[in-house]
Design a protein around this motif. Structure first.
Motif, mmCIF file in Angstrom:
data_model
loop_
_atom_site.group_PDB
_atom_site.id
_atom_site.type_symbol
_atom_site.label_atom_id
_atom_site.label_comp_id
_atom_site.label_asym_id
_atom_site.label_seq_id
_atom_site.Cartn_x
_atom_site.Cartn_y
_atom_site.Cartn_z
ATOM 1 N N PHE A 72 -8.254 -1.324 -3.313
ATOM 2 C CA PHE A 72 -9.199 -0.607 -2.451
ATOM 3 C C PHE A 72 -8.471 0.401 -1.573
ATOM 4 O O PHE A 72 -8.883 1.557 -1.464
ATOM 5 N N TYR A 73 -7.364 -0.022 -0.939
ATOM 6 C CA TYR A 73 -6.585 0.894 -0.112
ATOM 7 C C TYR A 73 -6.022 2.040 -0.950
ATOM 8 O O TYR A 73 -6.044 3.193 -0.528
ATOM 9 N N LEU A 74 -5.476 1.708 -2.127
ATOM 10 C CA LEU A 74 -4.939 2.757 -2.987
ATOM 11 C C LEU A 74 -6.015 3.772 -3.361
ATOM 12 O O LEU A 74 -5.791 4.979 -3.306
ATOM 13 N N TYR A 75 -7.179 3.269 -3.755
ATOM 14 C CA TYR A 75 -8.253 4.194 -4.132
ATOM 15 C C TYR A 75 -8.719 5.002 -2.927
ATOM 16 O O TYR A 75 -8.973 6.193 -3.032
ATOM 17 N N LEU A 76 -8.837 4.355 -1.804
ATOM 18 C CA LEU A 76 -9.293 5.036 -0.597
ATOM 19 C C LEU A 76 -8.345 6.176 -0.213
ATOM 20 O O LEU A 76 -8.777 7.248 0.191
ATOM 21 N N LEU A 77 -7.053 5.952 -0.372
ATOM 22 C CA LEU A 77 -6.074 6.954 0.029
ATOM 23 C C LEU A 77 -5.799 8.004 -1.045
ATOM 24 O O LEU A 77 -5.619 9.169 -0.741
ATOM 25 N N TYR A 78 -5.764 7.584 -2.305
ATOM 26 C CA TYR A 78 -5.276 8.477 -3.357
ATOM 27 C C TYR A 78 -6.300 8.819 -4.434
ATOM 28 O O TYR A 78 -6.000 9.588 -5.341
ATOM 29 N N ARG A 79 -7.451 8.213 -4.388
ATOM 30 C CA ARG A 79 -8.556 8.457 -5.328
ATOM 31 C C ARG A 79 -8.118 8.300 -6.784
ATOM 32 O O ARG A 79 -7.555 7.305 -7.150
ATOM 33 N N GLU A 80 -8.395 9.324 -7.601
ATOM 34 C CA GLU A 80 -8.172 9.192 -9.038
ATOM 35 C C GLU A 80 -6.698 9.171 -9.431
ATOM 36 O O GLU A 80 -6.360 8.807 -10.548
ATOM 37 N N THR A 81 -5.810 9.567 -8.537
ATOM 38 C CA THR A 81 -4.388 9.596 -8.887
ATOM 39 C C THR A 81 -3.717 8.228 -8.771
ATOM 40 O O THR A 81 -2.511 8.137 -8.985
ATOM 41 N N ILE A 82 -4.482 7.179 -8.486
ATOM 42 C CA ILE A 82 -3.863 5.855 -8.383
ATOM 43 C C ILE A 82 -3.355 5.366 -9.726
ATOM 44 O O ILE A 82 -2.623 4.375 -9.785
ATOM 45 N N ILE A 83 -3.686 6.048 -10.791
ATOM 46 C CA ILE A 83 -3.193 5.657 -12.108
ATOM 47 C C ILE A 83 -1.687 5.913 -12.233
ATOM 48 O O ILE A 83 -1.002 5.257 -13.011
ATOM 49 N N GLN A 84 -1.149 6.836 -11.449
ATOM 50 C CA GLN A 84 0.267 7.181 -11.566
ATOM 51 C C GLN A 84 1.225 6.030 -11.270
ATOM 52 O O GLN A 84 2.194 5.851 -12.004
ATOM 53 N N PRO A 85 1.017 5.222 -10.242
ATOM 54 C CA PRO A 85 1.930 4.084 -10.068
ATOM 55 C C PRO A 85 1.904 3.100 -11.233
ATOM 56 O O PRO A 85 2.896 2.429 -11.494
ATOM 57 N N PHE A 86 0.800 3.043 -11.952
ATOM 58 C CA PHE A 86 0.739 2.135 -13.100
ATOM 59 C C PHE A 86 1.626 2.617 -14.238
ATOM 60 O O PHE A 86 2.165 1.810 -14.990
ATOM 61 N N GLY A 87 1.791 3.932 -14.366
ATOM 62 C CA GLY A 87 2.734 4.456 -15.357
ATOM 63 C C GLY A 87 4.142 3.990 -15.045
ATOM 64 O O GLY A 87 4.908 3.605 -15.938
ATOM 65 N N LEU A 88 4.479 3.998 -13.777
ATOM 66 C CA LEU A 88 5.793 3.529 -13.350
ATOM 67 C C LEU A 88 5.935 2.020 -13.567
ATOM 68 O O LEU A 88 6.999 1.537 -13.951
ATOM 69 N N ALA A 89 4.863 1.292 -13.349
ATOM 70 C CA ALA A 89 4.898 -0.154 -13.592
ATOM 71 C C ALA A 89 5.124 -0.450 -15.074
ATOM 72 O O ALA A 89 5.829 -1.407 -15.422
#
Length: 165
Positions: A72-89
């Protein structure tokens, strides 16, 4: 009835819009950008939420609430770009899985390349801007991913091969 109870809960996009409205109002009052107001609000809200964690029953509930609030915090702060940390994961998970314990250098290089790509993307889209984006989270996640890879590599060594503390 239960169905009528659910109808009073606003849809998620309405909740996000309401939070954005409060952030815009707070931005006007405080004089800082709305995205920074959201970041400060998330940080300040984390303290009472953390205090309430001690009252949650069992680790499964605590982990579930942590995961939900994190997303929720990630989406609230970064919206659709929250997918980028998952690439790193994915880099931090699959490289050690397929390369084995000697994958720390490769994880480090790939993670740094990923951060460079994120920074270049940021410079292309918002050069010189002050808007907060997901690159800050990706930089922190790079540290965590790289530390995991080095710890995983060191975990496969014998006690004699490790440096003394």
């Amino acid at each position: 009835s239960f169905k009528n109870t659910l109808s009073i809960i606003p849809p998620p996009n309405m909740i996000i819009q309401l939070i954005d409205t409060f952030a815009a109002v707070g931005s006007g009052i405080i004089g800082i950008p709305a995205d920074q107001v959201l970041l400060i609000a998330c940080l300040l809200l984390s303290f009472p939420v953390g205090f309430m964690f001690r009252f949650l029953p069992g680790p499964t509930m605590r982990h579930s609430v942590s995961i939900f609030l994190g997303f929720f915090y990630l989406y609230l702060l970064y919206r659709e770009t929250i997918i980028q940390p998952f690439g790193l994961a994915l880099i931090g998970y699959f490289v050690p899985k397929f390369k084995g314990r000697k994958s720390a250098v490769m994880v480090f290089i790939l993670s740094m390349m990923y951060v460079v790509v994120c920074h270049i993307r940021r410079m292309i889209l918002d050069y010189g801007g002050w808007k907060m984006d997901v690159t800050s989270a990706v930089m922190m996640f790079t540290c965590k991913t790289t530390a995991f890879a080095w710890n995983y590599q060191d975990g496969g060594k014998k006690e004699e091969e490790l440096s003394p503390q």
